[in-house]
Design a protein around this motif. Structure first.
Motif, mmCIF file in Angstrom:
data_model
loop_
_atom_site.group_PDB
_atom_site.id
_atom_site.type_symbol
_atom_site.label_atom_id
_atom_site.label_comp_id
_atom_site.label_asym_id
_atom_site.label_seq_id
_atom_site.Cartn_x
_atom_site.Cartn_y
_atom_site.Cartn_z
ATOM 1 N N ASP A 1 0.773 -0.956 -0.163
ATOM 2 C CA ASP A 1 0.027 -0.561 0.316
ATOM 3 C C ASP A 1 1.025 1.293 0.229
ATOM 4 O O ASP A 1 1.276 1.780 1.433
ATOM 5 N N TRP A 2 1.008 2.128 -1.250
ATOM 6 C CA TRP A 2 2.396 2.640 -1.737
ATOM 7 C C TRP A 2 1.637 4.262 -1.505
ATOM 8 O O TRP A 2 2.728 4.737 -0.523
ATOM 9 N N ARG A 3 0.500 4.157 -1.174
ATOM 10 C CA ARG A 3 0.212 6.002 -1.339
ATOM 11 C C ARG A 3 0.369 6.089 0.128
ATOM 12 O O ARG A 3 0.258 6.448 1.173
ATOM 13 N N ALA A 4 -0.619 4.925 1.314
ATOM 14 C CA ALA A 4 -0.778 5.255 3.056
ATOM 15 C C ALA A 4 0.646 5.473 3.231
ATOM 16 O O ALA A 4 0.768 6.159 4.160
ATOM 17 N N ALA A 5 1.556 3.813 2.655
ATOM 18 C CA ALA A 5 3.322 3.984 3.312
ATOM 19 C C ALA A 5 3.857 5.254 3.068
ATOM 20 O O ALA A 5 4.784 6.125 4.266
ATOM 21 N N SER A 6 3.439 6.379 2.077
ATOM 22 C CA SER A 6 4.424 7.353 1.331
ATOM 23 C C SER A 6 3.427 8.260 2.282
ATOM 24 O O SER A 6 4.386 9.647 3.430
ATOM 25 N N ASP A 7 2.509 8.369 3.010
ATOM 26 C CA ASP A 7 1.582 9.934 3.354
ATOM 27 C C ASP A 7 2.014 9.365 5.353
ATOM 28 O O ASP A 7 2.947 10.502 6.140
ATOM 29 N N ARG A 8 2.180 8.104 5.301
ATOM 30 C CA ARG A 8 3.128 7.497 7.005
ATOM 31 C C ARG A 8 4.536 8.242 6.957
ATOM 32 O O ARG A 8 4.672 8.934 7.920
ATOM 33 N N LEU A 9 5.127 7.885 6.056
ATOM 34 C CA LEU A 9 6.318 8.808 5.972
ATOM 35 C C LEU A 9 6.685 9.971 6.390
ATOM 36 O O LEU A 9 7.094 10.497 6.964
ATOM 37 N N HIS A 10 6.361 10.361 4.883
ATOM 38 C CA HIS A 10 6.120 11.994 5.244
ATOM 39 C C HIS A 10 5.170 12.770 6.468
ATOM 40 O O HIS A 10 5.743 13.858 6.134
ATOM 41 N N ALA A 11 4.517 12.153 7.072
ATOM 42 C CA ALA A 11 3.878 13.135 7.693
ATOM 43 C C ALA A 11 5.158 13.744 9.135
ATOM 44 O O ALA A 11 4.776 14.488 9.822
ATOM 45 N N THR A 12 6.619 12.263 9.539
ATOM 46 C CA THR A 12 7.304 12.651 10.084
ATOM 47 C C THR A 12 8.908 13.298 9.460
ATOM 48 O O THR A 12 9.442 13.599 10.229
ATOM 49 N N ASN A 13 9.708 13.206 8.363
ATOM 50 C CA ASN A 13 10.211 13.419 6.941
ATOM 51 C C ASN A 13 9.957 14.010 6.255
ATOM 52 O O ASN A 13 9.005 13.588 5.423
ATOM 53 N N ASN A 14 10.328 15.436 6.057
ATOM 54 C CA ASN A 14 10.514 15.939 4.607
ATOM 55 C C ASN A 14 11.447 15.443 3.514
ATOM 56 O O ASN A 14 10.264 15.973 2.761
ATOM 57 N N PHE A 15 11.774 14.880 3.298
ATOM 58 C CA PHE A 15 13.041 14.458 2.584
ATOM 59 C C PHE A 15 13.511 13.233 3.020
ATOM 60 O O PHE A 15 14.993 13.308 2.813
ATOM 61 N N PRO A 16 13.210 12.136 2.893
ATOM 62 C CA PRO A 16 12.845 10.862 2.977
ATOM 63 C C PRO A 16 13.805 9.719 1.658
ATOM 64 O O PRO A 16 15.142 9.269 2.021
ATOM 65 N N GLU A 17 13.963 10.036 0.454
ATOM 66 C CA GLU A 17 14.858 9.630 -0.499
ATOM 67 C C GLU A 17 16.620 10.440 0.084
ATOM 68 O O GLU A 17 17.795 10.183 -0.334
ATOM 69 N N PHE A 18 16.463 11.433 0.932
ATOM 70 C CA PHE A 18 17.877 11.925 0.814
ATOM 71 C C PHE A 18 18.279 11.403 1.970
ATOM 72 O O PHE A 18 19.451 10.812 2.167
ATOM 73 N N THR A 19 17.133 10.608 3.278
ATOM 74 C CA THR A 19 17.983 10.384 4.883
ATOM 75 C C THR A 19 18.506 8.953 4.214
ATOM 76 O O THR A 19 18.585 8.020 4.163
ATOM 77 N N GLY A 20 17.089 8.170 3.216
ATOM 78 C CA GLY A 20 17.509 7.033 3.245
ATOM 79 C C GLY A 20 18.168 6.933 1.964
ATOM 80 O O GLY A 20 18.571 4.895 2.174
ATOM 81 N N ARG A 21 19.109 7.343 1.820
ATOM 82 C CA ARG A 21 20.907 7.291 0.397
ATOM 83 C C ARG A 21 21.838 8.002 1.559
ATOM 84 O O ARG A 21 23.000 7.262 1.417
ATOM 85 N N LEU A 22 21.338 8.913 2.847
ATOM 86 C CA LEU A 22 22.541 9.223 3.469
ATOM 87 C C LEU A 22 22.956 8.991 4.532
ATOM 88 O O LEU A 22 23.412 9.425 5.221
ATOM 89 N N CYS A 23 21.233 9.374 5.319
ATOM 90 C CA CYS A 23 21.564 8.493 6.997
ATOM 91 C C CYS A 23 22.557 7.490 7.212
ATOM 92 O O CYS A 23 21.945 6.219 6.764
ATOM 93 N N PRO A 24 22.300 7.324 8.616
ATOM 94 C CA PRO A 24 24.014 5.731 8.886
ATOM 95 C C PRO A 24 22.629 5.285 9.517
ATOM 96 O O PRO A 24 23.044 3.790 9.933
ATOM 97 N N ALA A 25 21.716 5.301 10.079
ATOM 98 C CA ALA A 25 20.684 4.790 9.995
ATOM 99 C C ALA A 25 19.887 4.481 11.468
ATOM 100 O O ALA A 25 20.306 2.849 12.362
ATOM 101 N N PRO A 26 20.278 5.048 12.714
ATOM 102 C CA PRO A 26 20.240 5.145 13.750
ATOM 103 C C PRO A 26 19.219 4.401 14.235
ATOM 104 O O PRO A 26 18.903 2.763 15.081
#
Length: 495
Positions: free
Chosen positions: A76-101
């Motif tokens: 369910d990609w639409r709902a997943a995107s809504d939940r992800l963007h509810a807390t993170n403006n730029f998940p495509e940045f963190t998904g590539r650059l964050c060391p994932a604590p």
């Protein structure tokens, strides 16, 4: 929790990287295009939907990780995107650059490999863009209040987007000719292609955020003038004052800071220049500093065709497993990790003097030697013990005609005059001080990101941007519905 037994039946699989011999010949991202989506739903099934999800606390954004894991497992990609963007403006940045604590705090990580949270996050963000699930969100009405944001790194952009969506008129001032801060000229293209950044900037423009590039506040525009022009000002200039290495021979030509070396390489990828004036091609490169910036220099030098590349890390080589006594779960542990750049250097044997992957651990620089014409030719180092004390008889010499210093950053650079013109109070380490509401000692001026926190992770920068936006909104209107995931004094979980 789509599959109650997923964590027992499905092994961890990460986004596969392209073969080393292929990827070092270009500047594209290191991962196999299209190889993440076929595996990510099963990986999301490994999430246990814990009663107390410690991944929430490990992530300063408070990402709703179990929720969007469950939605991805059901595709369910639409709902997943809504939940992800509810807390993170730029998940495509963190998904590539964050060391994932968040992965270090995954409950499954107590005795198994953690859920691939970072990969799932990146898959949601990329799929959202592909499916048109991230349209601009301009405000329904304008507040009549104006805000200037100084700096277009992740903290500044997050603050600007939140404030624009709240109805304020926001202008972002950036000293460089392009937007993005270190994401633009500090992060190599092979870690994050800049098309991801451009796409998000276009969204922000469509929402109403204004951008002013090639504008140094304090020089091109007076700091006091800016404060008089806007109802509030957010300083998010980052921590760009780099650490120095005070050893004999530092004055020799050929010794550069990492942030003198990486931007020209990124400008080549932008098409501004054909060849970097600091290219490592055919040169013996030594990188002093064992962190992520040093790894970025390593991957860049390999792609430029260096004769050899060695990276010095003053710390001893960490173990392959978490040390439960000194760094118990769910803290982020110091472990031996193999970045894409280290994998490349190890396979290509770029550093004959190193045991593996181009790194010399427990190594400290003693001095540089030149060729008689003022250019560096050698670096003398010594092995050190756990207290960073030289080990007798552990000295050695490396050939070096290009030395890159990647020793981290202290705080905001004061050369532009912004801090002094406003009379901002600074902490002993050089960062901007602020109160519990992110406000500086100057009325209407707020500080966020590395400029106030000190050098940190991209996920903390975005959290700071969101939190300062809530503080500014409250200052302008008396109240705010914007989320504030962290306070200015919050810090990562440590023992």
């Amino acid at each position: 929790m789509a599959d109650p037994k997923g964590f027992m039946t499905t092994p961890r699989r990460e986004w596969p990287r392209r073969p080393v011999g292929e990827r070092v010949r270009d500047w594209n991202e290191v991962y196999v295009p299209g190889a993440l989506l076929p595996i990510v739903s099963a990986q999301a099934d490994r999430c246990m939907d814990c009663g107390v999800p410690f991944c929430h606390d490990a992530c300063p954004l408070g990402n709703l990780i179990p929720e969007w894991n469950d939605l991805v497992s059901r595709e369910d990609w639409r709902a997943a995107s809504d939940r992800l963007h509810a807390t993170n403006n730029f998940p495509e940045f963190t998904g590539r650059l964050c060391p994932a604590p968040c992965e270090a705090g995954c409950v499954l990580a107590i005795n198994q490999p953690a859920v691939t949270i970072k990969n799932v996050e990146c898959a949601i963000a990329d799929r959202a863009w592909e499916d048109g699930l991230t349209p601009p969100r301009p405000p329904e009405r304008l507040s009549g209040r104006t805000v200037a944001v100084i700096g277009s790194g992740p903290a500044g952009l997050a603050a600007a987007q939140q404030l624009t969506r709240a109805g304020h008129t926001v202008a972002v001032y950036e000293r460089d000719d392009r937007l993005g801060g270190l994401m633009r000229y500090g992060i190599p293209e092979f870690k994050m292609e800049k098309r991801h950044l451009e796409r998000r900037l276009e969204q922000m423009r469509a929402e109403g955020t204004k951008f002013r590039t090639s504008t140094v506040v304090g020089r091109d525009v007076g700091a006091a003038e800016l404060c008089a022009r806007y109802d509030a000002v957010v300083i998010a200039t980052g921590a760009t004052a780099w650490r120095e290495l005070d050893v004999p021979g530092r004055e020799l030509a050929g010794i550069h800071q990492a942030m003198e070396y990486l931007p020209p390489a990124n400008r080549v990828c932008e098409g501004d220049i054909e060849v970097s004036p600091l290219s490592a091609a055919g040169r013996h490169v030594v990188i002093v500093g064992g962190g992520d910036t040093g790894a970025d220099c390593l991957g860049t030098a390999v792609r430029q065709g260096a004769a050899s590349v060695t990276q010095l890390d003053i710390y001893a080589r960490p173990g392959a497993e978490r040390d439960e006594d000194s760094e118990p779960w769910p803290t982020y542990p110091k472990m031996y990790r193999l970045s894409a750049a280290h994998e490349e250097a190890g396979e290509l044997r770029t550093a004959p003097a190193a045991d593996a992957d181009a790194r010399l651990f427990a190594a400290s620089t003693l001095r540089f030697s030149g060729d008689g014409l003022g250019r560096v030719r050698e670096l003398q180092l010594t092995g050190v013990d756990a207290g960073r004390r030289p080990v007798p008889g552990a000295e050695r010499v490396l050939p070096a005609d290009l030395v890159l210093l990647a020793l981290g950053f202290l705080g905001p650079d004061r050369k532009d005059g912004l801090i002094d013109q406003l009379g901002l109070d600074l902490a002993p380490r050089g960062t901007i001080t602020r109160d519990a509401g992110f406000a500086t000692n100057v009325a209407g001026v707020f500080a966020a990101g590395d400029a106030a926190r000190g050098q940190s992770l991209i996920v903390w920068a975005i959290a700071e941007g969101r939190a300062v936006a809530a503080a500014v909104d409250r200052y302008l209107t008396g109240s705010s519905r914007l989320p504030a995931p962290i306070g200015p004094y919050d810090r990562p979980m440590v023992v």
